[in-house]
Write a protein that holds these residues in place. Structure first.
Motif, PDB file in Angstrom:
ATOM      1  N   ILE A   1      33.437  53.970  18.659  1.00  0.00           N
ATOM      2  CA  ILE A   1      32.994  52.858  19.507  1.00  0.00           C
ATOM      3  C   ILE A   1      32.388  51.740  18.662  1.00  0.00           C
ATOM      4  O   ILE A   1      31.547  51.984  17.793  1.00  0.00           O
ATOM      5  CB  ILE A   1      31.962  53.342  20.544  1.00  0.00           C
ATOM      6  CG1 ILE A   1      32.645  54.266  21.559  1.00  0.00           C
ATOM      7  CG2 ILE A   1      31.311  52.169  21.259  1.00  0.00           C
ATOM      8  CD1 ILE A   1      31.712  54.811  22.608  1.00  0.00           C
ATOM      9  N   SER A   2      32.827  50.530  18.923  1.00  0.00           N
ATOM     10  CA  SER A   2      32.203  49.336  18.362  1.00  0.00           C
ATOM     11  C   SER A   2      31.679  48.492  19.513  1.00  0.00           C
ATOM     12  O   SER A   2      32.308  48.437  20.577  1.00  0.00           O
ATOM     13  CB  SER A   2      33.219  48.534  17.533  1.00  0.00           C
ATOM     14  OG  SER A   2      33.675  49.301  16.437  1.00  0.00           O
ATOM     15  N   ALA A   3      30.547  47.845  19.316  1.00  0.00           N
ATOM     16  CA  ALA A   3      29.945  47.097  20.421  1.00  0.00           C
ATOM     17  C   ALA A   3      29.209  45.875  19.907  1.00  0.00           C
ATOM     18  O   ALA A   3      28.721  45.852  18.767  1.00  0.00           O
ATOM     19  CB  ALA A   3      28.987  47.993  21.203  1.00  0.00           C
ATOM     20  N   GLN A   4      29.136  44.872  20.788  1.00  0.00           N
ATOM     21  CA  GLN A   4      28.368  43.666  20.475  1.00  0.00           C
ATOM     22  C   GLN A   4      27.866  43.042  21.772  1.00  0.00           C
ATOM     23  O   GLN A   4      28.299  43.418  22.855  1.00  0.00           O
ATOM     24  CB  GLN A   4      29.218  42.671  19.689  1.00  0.00           C
ATOM     25  CG  GLN A   4      30.507  42.261  20.366  1.00  0.00           C
ATOM     26  CD  GLN A   4      31.371  41.409  19.455  1.00  0.00           C
ATOM     27  OE1 GLN A   4      30.864  40.507  18.800  1.00  0.00           O
ATOM     28  NE2 GLN A   4      32.665  41.681  19.420  1.00  0.00           N
ATOM     29  N   SER A   5      26.918  42.117  21.619  1.00  0.00           N
ATOM     30  CA  SER A   5      26.247  41.463  22.754  1.00  0.00           C
ATOM     31  C   SER A   5      25.433  42.500  23.526  1.00  0.00           C
ATOM     32  O   SER A   5      25.107  43.556  23.005  1.00  0.00           O
ATOM     33  CB  SER A   5      27.264  40.755  23.659  1.00  0.00           C
ATOM     34  OG  SER A   5      28.015  39.810  22.907  1.00  0.00           O
ATOM     35  N   ASP A   6      25.094  42.208  24.774  1.00  0.00           N
ATOM     36  CA  ASP A   6      24.344  43.145  25.608  1.00  0.00           C
ATOM     37  C   ASP A   6      25.334  44.106  26.249  1.00  0.00           C
ATOM     38  O   ASP A   6      26.096  43.725  27.149  1.00  0.00           O
ATOM     39  CB  ASP A   6      23.565  42.390  26.695  1.00  0.00           C
ATOM     40  CG  ASP A   6      22.474  41.514  26.101  1.00  0.00           C
ATOM     41  OD1 ASP A   6      21.933  41.901  25.052  1.00  0.00           O
ATOM     42  OD2 ASP A   6      22.190  40.458  26.688  1.00  0.00           O
ATOM     43  N   TRP A   7      25.340  45.349  25.806  1.00  0.00           N
ATOM     44  CA  TRP A   7      26.369  46.300  26.228  1.00  0.00           C
ATOM     45  C   TRP A   7      25.731  47.625  26.637  1.00  0.00           C
ATOM     46  O   TRP A   7      24.615  47.956  26.251  1.00  0.00           O
ATOM     47  CB  TRP A   7      27.373  46.545  25.097  1.00  0.00           C
ATOM     48  CG  TRP A   7      26.724  47.139  23.876  1.00  0.00           C
ATOM     49  CD1 TRP A   7      26.088  46.460  22.879  1.00  0.00           C
ATOM     50  CD2 TRP A   7      26.624  48.524  23.560  1.00  0.00           C
ATOM     51  NE1 TRP A   7      25.589  47.333  21.950  1.00  0.00           N
ATOM     52  CE2 TRP A   7      25.901  48.615  22.336  1.00  0.00           C
ATOM     53  CE3 TRP A   7      27.056  49.697  24.173  1.00  0.00           C
ATOM     54  CZ2 TRP A   7      25.617  49.834  21.732  1.00  0.00           C
ATOM     55  CZ3 TRP A   7      26.776  50.909  23.570  1.00  0.00           C
ATOM     56  CH2 TRP A   7      26.072  50.959  22.364  1.00  0.00           C
ATOM     57  N   ALA A   8      26.469  48.376  27.437  1.00  0.00           N
ATOM     58  CA  ALA A   8      26.019  49.712  27.840  1.00  0.00           C
ATOM     59  C   ALA A   8      27.246  50.578  28.112  1.00  0.00           C
ATOM     60  O   ALA A   8      28.159  50.157  28.828  1.00  0.00           O
ATOM     61  CB  ALA A   8      25.139  49.650  29.086  1.00  0.00           C
ATOM     62  N   ALA A   9      27.268  51.762  27.515  1.00  0.00           N
ATOM     63  CA  ALA A   9      28.335  52.740  27.744  1.00  0.00           C
ATOM     64  C   ALA A   9      27.718  53.945  28.447  1.00  0.00           C
ATOM     65  O   ALA A   9      26.774  54.548  27.934  1.00  0.00           O
ATOM     66  CB  ALA A   9      28.961  53.156  26.419  1.00  0.00           C
ATOM     67  N   GLU A  10      28.235  54.263  29.620  1.00  0.00           N
ATOM     68  CA  GLU A  10      27.672  55.353  30.415  1.00  0.00           C
ATOM     69  C   GLU A  10      28.640  56.535  30.423  1.00  0.00           C
ATOM     70  O   GLU A  10      29.857  56.358  30.598  1.00  0.00           O
ATOM     71  CB  GLU A  10      27.401  54.865  31.840  1.00  0.00           C
ATOM     72  CG  GLU A  10      26.621  55.870  32.668  1.00  0.00           C
ATOM     73  CD  GLU A  10      25.834  55.210  33.791  1.00  0.00           C
ATOM     74  OE1 GLU A  10      25.449  55.914  34.728  1.00  0.00           O
ATOM     75  OE2 GLU A  10      25.594  53.980  33.708  1.00  0.00           O
ATOM     76  N   ALA A  11      28.106  57.734  30.227  1.00  0.00           N
ATOM     77  CA  ALA A  11      28.922  58.950  30.195  1.00  0.00           C
ATOM     78  C   ALA A  11      28.561  59.846  31.368  1.00  0.00           C
ATOM     79  O   ALA A  11      27.384  60.016  31.681  1.00  0.00           O
ATOM     80  CB  ALA A  11      28.706  59.697  28.880  1.00  0.00           C
ATOM     81  N   PRO A  12      29.551  60.432  32.038  1.00  0.00           N
ATOM     82  CA  PRO A  12      29.259  61.346  33.143  1.00  0.00           C
ATOM     83  C   PRO A  12      28.731  62.670  32.641  1.00  0.00           C
ATOM     84  O   PRO A  12      28.655  62.924  31.437  1.00  0.00           O
ATOM     85  CB  PRO A  12      30.620  61.512  33.817  1.00  0.00           C
ATOM     86  CG  PRO A  12      31.610  61.297  32.726  1.00  0.00           C
ATOM     87  CD  PRO A  12      30.989  60.274  31.815  1.00  0.00           C
ATOM     88  N   SER A  13      28.366  63.550  33.542  1.00  0.00           N
ATOM     89  CA  SER A  13      27.818  64.854  33.177  1.00  0.00           C
ATOM     90  C   SER A  13      28.890  65.749  32.583  1.00  0.00           C
ATOM     91  O   SER A  13      30.094  65.515  32.735  1.00  0.00           O
ATOM     92  CB  SER A  13      27.215  65.534  34.405  1.00  0.00           C
ATOM     93  OG  SER A  13      28.258  65.901  35.308  1.00  0.00           O
TER      94      SER A  13
END
Length: 338
Positions: free
Chosen positions: A23-35
């Motif tokens: 994963i690469s990310a920039q700015s205001d980011w959020a990655a959500e993972a399920p259970s």
């Protein structure tokens, strides 16, 4: 100890690793993972529990369980979620992802792993693997460790919901793991997936050992029992010879305590009586043989200390809810490729 009990448990619950995302990310980011309950059937066949981990190769970010603990991660750090909680990795604390996991089921058949995922604010892109992440603020390798919870897994309950491994506390090992994981994901070399999977398993074992080493003296739980001079010896004996007709008195004699003292100390630390623990571990050993060998149920019953197939089948059904033969067929079917 004459037996490495932690290694025996990790073999018994069939720990296996895989790396799926770079994963690469920039700015205001959020990655959500399920259970884990949602993830397991989508990502790893024949696995009833998944532990997700995130290794930060570049930059910094936050990881946490909504409504629960959170930590700030720096380059070289690793965070894992042993109980399989839904969680969020983000540029700042308190952010939430979209919750759209419709692309997850396709991961297993998506070809060579890990998959490249780019987060730019609220936008999620899936560029070709091996391409450069230009302008990224953070680079993370996300992996999964599969293991069995049933019939018996004493380790998971002994671990916290969030386990943070700081690179600075471990010399160069964790930092090298993250660097190598990113290098392998970019290079797409032959054998890369297998190498990353084995590295993931090593990292998990190291995390468990470090967590156990840092437990306060008065802690309780399976890992605390493993560390205890007397209970640890009793655990080692039961794991080394699970089919033996142990008694608490005999275990106490080997461990150097009276029958009542060992019983009380074992219950205080591990949470169950010694003979109950032995019965549960026998079922886990049997489950592994059911899944990994073609031995008959009668032969497995003898191998784990039962005099008859009928007695073993009754005990297995009490613990798992199904007869061993039925359970084996259902698990084989779930693990078979479509």
């Amino acid at each position: 100890m004459s037996q490495d009990t932690l290694s025996d448990v990790l073999r018994g619950v069939r720990l296996r690793g895989a790396v799926f995302f770079n994963i690469s990310a920039q700015s205001d980011w959020a990655a959500e993972a399920p259970s884990a309950k949602e993830l397991a059937p989508m990502l790893m066949r024949g696995v009833d529990h998944v532990i997700e981990y995130h290794a930060v190769a570049q930059g910094s970010c936050w990881a946490g369980i909504p409504g629960g603990p959170s930590v700030q991660l720096s380059a070289g750090d690793v965070v894992m979620f042993p109980h399989g909680d839904a969680h969020v990795v983000s540029s700042a604390p308190g952010l939430r992802g979209s919750g759209d996991f419709s692309w997850f089921p396709g991961v297993e058949g998506a070809g060579r792993l890990p998959l490249r995922v780019d987060y730019n604010g609220n936008n999620v892109l899936l560029p070709p693997a091996g391409t450069a992440a230009d302008g990224a603020d953070v680079n993370i390798v996300c992996g999964f460790l599969g293991l069995d919870l049933q019939p018996f897994n004493p380790l998971i309950d002994a671990l916290p919901r969030l386990l943070h491994l700081r690179a600075s506390e471990d010399g160069a090992w964790i930092a090298k793991f993250t660097q190598q994981a990113v290098a392998e994901s970019h290079a797409q070399r032959a054998g890369g997936e297998a190498m990353l999977a084995r590295m993931s398993e090593m990292m998990f074992v190291d995390a468990v050992r470090r967590y156990a080493d840092q437990l306060p003296t008065q802690s309780a739980g399976w890992l605390a029992g493993l560390r205890d001079r007397f209970v640890g010896r009793a655990l080692a004996l039961m794991h080394e010879h699970p089919a033996k007709e142990w008694t608490v008195e005999e275990l106490g004699r080997h461990a150097g305590l009276s029958r009542s003292a060992l019983h009380d100390r074992f219950v205080q630390l591990v949470g169950v009586a010694p003979m109950q623990y032995l019965a549960q571990w026998r079922m886990q050993a049997a489950a592994r043989m059911l899944l990994e060998t073609r031995a008959t149920v009668a032969a497995i019953a003898l191998d784990v200390g039962y005099d008859s197939e009928a007695a073993f089948a009754r005990a297995f059904k009490r613990m798992v809810g199904k007869p061993p033969g039925v359970w084996r067929r259902e698990r084989d079917a779930a693990a078979a490729p479509e």
